[in-house]
Design a protein around this motif. Structure first.
Motif, PDB file in Angstrom:
ATOM      1  N   VAL A  61       0.821  -1.219   0.000  1.00  0.00           N
ATOM      2  CA  VAL A  61       0.000   0.000   0.000  1.00  0.00           C
ATOM      3  C   VAL A  61       0.854   1.268   0.000  1.00  0.00           C
ATOM      4  CG1 VAL A  61      -1.701   1.275   1.393  1.00  0.00           C
ATOM      5  CG2 VAL A  61      -1.941  -1.192   1.086  1.00  0.00           C
ATOM      6  N   LYS A  62       2.034   1.197   0.612  1.00  0.00           N
ATOM      7  CA  LYS A  62       2.884   2.381   0.732  1.00  0.00           C
ATOM      8  C   LYS A  62       3.262   2.966  -0.634  1.00  0.00           C
ATOM      9  CE  LYS A  62       6.037  -0.209   2.828  1.00  0.00           C
ATOM     10  NZ  LYS A  62       5.815  -1.642   2.484  1.00  0.00           N
ATOM     11  N   ALA A  63       3.240   2.152  -1.667  1.00  0.00           N
ATOM     12  CA  ALA A  63       3.676   2.638  -2.987  1.00  0.00           C
ATOM     13  C   ALA A  63       2.740   3.708  -3.528  1.00  0.00           C
ATOM     14  CB  ALA A  63       3.775   1.481  -3.977  1.00  0.00           C
ATOM     15  N   PHE A 188      11.434 -12.475   2.213  1.00  0.00           N
ATOM     16  CA  PHE A 188      12.613 -11.644   1.914  1.00  0.00           C
ATOM     17  C   PHE A 188      12.195 -10.641   0.858  1.00  0.00           C
ATOM     18  CE2 PHE A 188      12.807 -15.364  -0.877  1.00  0.00           C
ATOM     19  CZ  PHE A 188      12.984 -14.789  -2.124  1.00  0.00           C
ATOM     20  N   HIS A 189      13.006  -9.625   0.677  1.00  0.00           N
ATOM     21  CA  HIS A 189      12.763  -8.620  -0.370  1.00  0.00           C
ATOM     22  C   HIS A 189      14.101  -8.368  -1.037  1.00  0.00           C
ATOM     23  CE1 HIS A 189      11.584  -5.060  -2.501  1.00  0.00           C
ATOM     24  NE2 HIS A 189      10.376  -5.021  -1.950  1.00  0.00           N
ATOM     25  N   VAL A 190      14.150  -8.505  -2.353  1.00  0.00           N
ATOM     26  CA  VAL A 190      15.433  -8.422  -3.068  1.00  0.00           C
ATOM     27  C   VAL A 190      15.835  -6.981  -3.408  1.00  0.00           C
ATOM     28  CG1 VAL A 190      15.268 -10.739  -4.060  1.00  0.00           C
ATOM     29  CG2 VAL A 190      14.282  -8.778  -5.289  1.00  0.00           C
ATOM     30  N   GLY A 191      15.075  -6.016  -2.899  1.00  0.00           N
ATOM     31  CA  GLY A 191      15.375  -4.613  -3.194  1.00  0.00           C
ATOM     32  C   GLY A 191      14.439  -4.086  -4.259  1.00  0.00           C
ATOM     33  N   SER A 192      14.118  -2.811  -4.140  1.00  0.00           N
ATOM     34  CA  SER A 192      13.111  -2.240  -5.024  1.00  0.00           C
ATOM     35  C   SER A 192      13.741  -1.786  -6.339  1.00  0.00           C
ATOM     36  CB  SER A 192      12.443  -1.062  -4.313  1.00  0.00           C
ATOM     37  OG  SER A 192      11.199  -0.781  -4.901  1.00  0.00           O
ATOM     38  N   GLN A 193      12.914  -1.809  -7.406  1.00  0.00           N
ATOM     39  CA  GLN A 193      13.421  -1.577  -8.771  1.00  0.00           C
ATOM     40  C   GLN A 193      14.608  -2.512  -9.000  1.00  0.00           C
ATOM     41  OE1 GLN A 193      11.810   0.012 -10.974  1.00  0.00           O
ATOM     42  NE2 GLN A 193      13.179   0.214 -12.679  1.00  0.00           N
ATOM     43  N   GLY A 228       8.673  -7.731  -2.978  1.00  0.00           N
ATOM     44  CA  GLY A 228       8.397  -6.931  -4.176  1.00  0.00           C
ATOM     45  C   GLY A 228       9.648  -6.862  -5.025  1.00  0.00           C
ATOM     46  N   GLY A 229       9.888  -5.697  -5.603  1.00  0.00           N
ATOM     47  CA  GLY A 229      11.104  -5.510  -6.391  1.00  0.00           C
ATOM     48  C   GLY A 229      10.880  -5.456  -7.880  1.00  0.00           C
ATOM     49  N   PHE A 230       9.690  -5.864  -8.338  1.00  0.00           N
ATOM     50  CA  PHE A 230       9.410  -5.870  -9.783  1.00  0.00           C
ATOM     51  C   PHE A 230       9.393  -4.421 -10.275  1.00  0.00           C
ATOM     52  CE2 PHE A 230       7.394  -9.423  -7.602  1.00  0.00           C
ATOM     53  CZ  PHE A 230       8.067 -10.476  -8.199  1.00  0.00           C
ATOM     54  N   VAL A 265       3.524 -12.632  -3.044  1.00  0.00           N
ATOM     55  CA  VAL A 265       4.396 -11.546  -3.492  1.00  0.00           C
ATOM     56  C   VAL A 265       3.824 -10.234  -2.954  1.00  0.00           C
ATOM     57  CG1 VAL A 265       5.468 -12.504  -5.576  1.00  0.00           C
ATOM     58  CG2 VAL A 265       3.173 -11.509  -5.724  1.00  0.00           C
ATOM     59  N   GLU A 266       4.697  -9.251  -2.796  1.00  0.00           N
ATOM     60  CA  GLU A 266       4.290  -7.954  -2.226  1.00  0.00           C
ATOM     61  C   GLU A 266       4.697  -6.815  -3.145  1.00  0.00           C
ATOM     62  OE1 GLU A 266       4.902  -8.609   2.596  1.00  0.00           O
ATOM     63  OE2 GLU A 266       6.364  -7.473   1.458  1.00  0.00           O
ATOM     64  N   PRO A 267       4.191  -6.758  -4.350  1.00  0.00           N
ATOM     65  CA  PRO A 267       4.624  -5.719  -5.277  1.00  0.00           C
ATOM     66  C   PRO A 267       4.037  -4.358  -4.932  1.00  0.00           C
ATOM     67  CG  PRO A 267       2.812  -6.930  -6.214  1.00  0.00           C
ATOM     68  CD  PRO A 267       3.121  -7.595  -4.904  1.00  0.00           C
ATOM     69  N   GLY A 268       4.844  -3.331  -5.067  1.00  0.00           N
ATOM     70  CA  GLY A 268       4.340  -1.966  -4.945  1.00  0.00           C
ATOM     71  C   GLY A 268       4.573  -1.258  -6.269  1.00  0.00           C
ATOM     72  N   ARG A 269       5.835  -0.954  -6.507  1.00  0.00           N
ATOM     73  CA  ARG A 269       6.233  -0.171  -7.677  1.00  0.00           C
ATOM     74  C   ARG A 269       5.692  -0.731  -8.992  1.00  0.00           C
ATOM     75  NH1 ARG A 269      10.418   3.179  -7.485  1.00  0.00           N
ATOM     76  NH2 ARG A 269      11.294   2.201  -5.642  1.00  0.00           N
ATOM     77  N   TYR A 270       5.760  -2.053  -9.165  1.00  0.00           N
ATOM     78  CA  TYR A 270       5.363  -2.625 -10.447  1.00  0.00           C
ATOM     79  C   TYR A 270       3.890  -2.337 -10.759  1.00  0.00           C
ATOM     80  CZ  TYR A 270       4.341  -5.790 -14.231  1.00  0.00           C
ATOM     81  OH  TYR A 270       3.933  -6.278 -15.438  1.00  0.00           O
ATOM     82  N   ALA A 369       4.420   5.590  -8.500  1.00  0.00           N
ATOM     83  CA  ALA A 369       4.812   4.886  -7.259  1.00  0.00           C
ATOM     84  C   ALA A 369       5.729   5.758  -6.413  1.00  0.00           C
ATOM     85  CB  ALA A 369       5.543   3.584  -7.603  1.00  0.00           C
ATOM     86  N   TYR A 370       5.494   5.751  -5.119  1.00  0.00           N
ATOM     87  CA  TYR A 370       6.375   6.424  -4.163  1.00  0.00           C
ATOM     88  C   TYR A 370       6.568   7.902  -4.511  1.00  0.00           C
ATOM     89  CZ  TYR A 370       7.342   1.575  -2.956  1.00  0.00           C
ATOM     90  OH  TYR A 370       7.226   0.242  -2.595  1.00  0.00           O
ATOM     91  N   THR A 371       5.513   8.581  -4.920  1.00  0.00           N
ATOM     92  CA  THR A 371       5.597  10.024  -5.162  1.00  0.00           C
ATOM     93  C   THR A 371       4.570  10.738  -4.287  1.00  0.00           C
ATOM     94  OG1 THR A 371       4.182   9.711  -7.105  1.00  0.00           O
ATOM     95  CG2 THR A 371       6.560   9.899  -7.493  1.00  0.00           C
TER      96      THR A 371
HETATM   97  C1  PLP Z   1       7.871  -4.981   3.266  1.00  0.00           C
HETATM   98  C2  PLP Z   1       7.779  -4.472   1.876  1.00  0.00           C
HETATM   99  N1  PLP Z   1       7.086  -5.163   0.978  1.00  0.00           N
HETATM  100  C3  PLP Z   1       6.947  -4.745  -0.290  1.00  0.00           C
HETATM  101  C4  PLP Z   1       7.505  -3.556  -0.704  1.00  0.00           C
HETATM  102  C5  PLP Z   1       7.271  -3.108  -2.111  1.00  0.00           C
HETATM  103  O1  PLP Z   1       8.407  -3.169  -2.851  1.00  0.00           O
HETATM  104  P1  PLP Z   1       8.403  -2.769  -4.382  1.00  0.00           P
HETATM  105  O2  PLP Z   1       7.813  -1.437  -4.492  1.00  0.00           O
HETATM  106  O3  PLP Z   1       9.820  -2.832  -4.778  1.00  0.00           O
HETATM  107  O4  PLP Z   1       7.602  -3.797  -5.104  1.00  0.00           O
HETATM  108  C6  PLP Z   1       8.274  -2.809   0.185  1.00  0.00           C
HETATM  109  C7  PLP Z   1       8.923  -1.579  -0.252  1.00  0.00           C
HETATM  110  O5  PLP Z   1       9.490  -0.821   0.492  1.00  0.00           O
HETATM  111  C8  PLP Z   1       8.411  -3.272   1.505  1.00  0.00           C
HETATM  112  O6  PLP Z   1       9.089  -2.571   2.421  1.00  0.00           O
END
Ligand code: PLP
Length: 400
Positions: A61-63, A188-193, A228-230, A265-270, A369-371
Motif C-alpha cells: 500500500v505504501k507505494a 525476503f525482499h530483493v530490493g526495489s526496482q 516486491g522488487g518488480f 508476493v508484495e509488489p508496490g512499484r510494479y 509509485a512512491y511520489t
Molecule cells: C515490506 C515491503 N514489501 C513490499 C515492498 C514493495 O516493494 P516494491 O515497491 O519494490 O515492489 C516494500 C517496499 O518498500 C516493503 O518494504
C-alpha cells in the motif's frame, strides 16, 4: 508510436489514452500534479498473476495508498501488504476484509500490533527477537513471517541492512514462534526496482535449505513471501516481467519443489509506477558559476514534493516535454524549495530542449509509485502533490 496493451499504454510516451486526453484538456490546470490511470494498475496486476500464477498478490500500500488505487485492486482480487495502523484503517474503511491484510513492516509499535489483531489481521512479519515477542504477546496464534536479509544487489533502491536477519537467527525466531503456538512463514525482499531477474535465486536457495532444516525438526512453514522488487519503466532498461516470472518459477522448482505452503508476493512499484505521469512547470532556468555547460532547470516539484527517490539519483525518471522538440542540451534538474538538497539530477546526464523557456511544461513519466505518498505537507508552503485518477471505463476523470 503504437499503443501497447489493452489500456493503450504507450510504452515510449508513457501516456495512456485517458492520461493524454486529461493532459490535453487541462493545459491550464496549475502544476504540479499527478495523473494516474487506474486501468494500468489492473493491467499490471493481471500481468503479474500471469507471470507468477502460483503467487497470491499483496499490494504494498505504501507505494500509492490512494483509495481509488486500493478500491480498484480490491475489485480485482488483490490482497494488501500494510505498513502501519493508518494503512490498515484505510483498507478497512474501504470494506477490505482484514484476512486480506498482512502487516509486513518489521518495525511496529506494540499497540499497533494489538490494534491490527483486534481488527482481525493475523499475519505479521518480523526480523528480530524483540519484534517477535511483541507479536507473541499481542497477536497470539497468528502467523509470523520471518524476514531474511538480502544484499540488494541489482536494485536501484536497495532494502538491505535495515531489514532482515541471517539464516541462523531466522531459524531461532521460527523455533520461538512455533513454541509460542504461532504458525510461520519465511520472507525476503530483493530490493526495489530490481533489474536483475536472477536476484531471487540466492535467497530462494537459502530459504529452501532453511525450510528443509526446519522440516527435519518437525516445523513446517505455511507460506513463503517473495517480496516486491518488480520494476517500473525508468531511464535504465528493465527486463520484461515474463523474464522475472520464468527465473523465479525456475528457482522455486529447483530449491522448493516440495514446498506445499502458500506463495506470496508484495509488489508496490510494479503495480502503480507506470500508471502515473507528473506534469510540472519550469520556474527558472539559469547558469551556476561552477558549471557553465549545463543549464540549471528548476521545476515546481522537487525532492520534497514527491520526488524523494531521486535521492542520490537512485531512481531516474524519464523526463520530457510535450510534443517533439529536437536540439536538446544538458541540464541539471532541481526543485523549487530553499534547500540545497533539493537537486534532482546533476550527474545522470539529462537533456532538455535548448529552446526550453520558463513556464514550459515538463513531464515525468512512470511516476505513479512512491511520489504522492512521499510528498510533504507544507515544506516551503508548497501543497502536497495533487492527484487525478482517470480510467477508460469511466470515460475520463473519476476522482480528483
Ligand atoms: C515490506 C515491503 N514489501 C513490499 C515492498 C514493495 O516493494 P516494491 O515497491 O519494490 O515492489 C516494500 C517496499 O518498500 C516493503 O518494504
Amino acid at each position: 508510436m503504437q499503443p501497447v496493451g489493452a489500456v493503450g499504454l504507450d510504452e515510449v510516451t508513457g501516456l495512456t489514452t485517458p492520461i493524454a486526453r486529461f493532459l490535453d484538456g487541462n493545459s491550464h490546470l496549475p502544476t504540479p500534479f499527478l495523473v494516474f490511470d487506474l486501468d494500468v494498475v489492473a493491467l499490471r496486476y493481471h500481468q503479474l498473476r500471469e507471470a507468477l500464477p502460483m503467487a497470491k498478490v499483496f499490494y504494498a500500500v505504501k507505494a500509492n495508498p490512494a483509495e481509488e488505487v486500493l478500491a480498484r485492486l480490491d475489485s480485482i482480487g488483490s490482497s494488501f501488504d500494510v505498513a502501519s495502523r493508518g494503512e490498515i484503517e484505510r483498507c478497512l474503511n474501504l470494506g477490505i476484509d482484514p484476512s486480506r491484510l498482512a502487516y509486513g513492516n518489521t518495525i511496529k509499535k506494540e499497540r499497533d500490533i494489538a490494534f491490527a489483531f483486534e481488527q482481525g489481521v493475523t499475519t505479521f512479519t518480523v526480523d528480530a527477537e524483540a519484534e517477535l515477542e511483541k507479536v507473541v504477546r499481542q497477536a497470539p496464534g497468528s502467523t509470523v513471517y520471518v524476514r531474511t536479509a538480502t544484499d540488494g544487489t541489482g536494485a536501484d533502491w536497495p532494502l538491505s541492512r535495515k531489514f532482515g536477519c541471517d539464516l541462523s537467527e531466522a531459524a531461532a525466531l521460527v523455533r520461538r514462534a512455533a513454541w509460542a503456538g504461532m504458525s510461520f512463514g519465511l520472507s525476503f525482499h530483493v530490493g526495489s526496482q530490481q533489474r536483475d531477474v536472477q536476484a531471487w535465486e540466492r535467497p530462494l536457495a537459502d530459504v529452501g535449505d532453511l525450510l528443509r532444516q526446519l522440516r527435519g525438526e518437525g516445523l513446517e512453514a505455511v507460506g513463503l513471501n517473495l517480496g516486491g522488487g518488480f520494476p517500473s519503466h525508468y531511464v535504465d532498461p528493465v527486463p520484461e516481467l515474463a523474464a522475472y516470472g520464468t527465473a523465479i518459477r525456475r528457482s522455486l522448482a529447483a530449491h522448493l519443489g516440495d514446498f506445499g505452503g502458500e506463495v506470496l508476493v508484495e509488489p508496490g512499484r510494479y503495480l502503480v509506477g507506470d500508471a502515473g505521469v507528473i506534469e510540472t512547470e519550469v520556474v527558472l532556468i539559469s547558469r551556476r558559476p561552477d558549471n557553465d555547460e549545463a543549464r540549471w532547470v528548476y521545476l515546481d516539484i522537487g525532492m520534497f514534493n514527491g520526488l524523494t527517490e531521486t535521492l542520490d539519483e537512485s531512481i531516474r525518471y524519464r523526463v520530457g516535454t510535450p510534443g517533439d522538440r529536437a536540439n536538446q542540451g544538458p541540464v541539471v534538474l532541481a526543485g523549487p524549495s530553499c534547500d540545497s538538497a533539493d537537486v534532482l539530477y546533476e550527474k545522470a546526464g539529462y537533456q532538455l530542449p535548448l529552446d526550453l523557456r520558463i513556464g514550459d511544461r515538463v513531464r515525468l513519466l512512470s511516476t505513479g509509485a512512491y511520489t504522492s505518498s512521499y510528498s510533504s505537507v507544507w515544506f516551503n508552503g508548497f501543497e502536497p502533490l495533487r492527484c487525478f485518477f482517470v480510467s477508460a471505463e469511466d470515460q475520463g476523470v473519476v476522482a480528483a
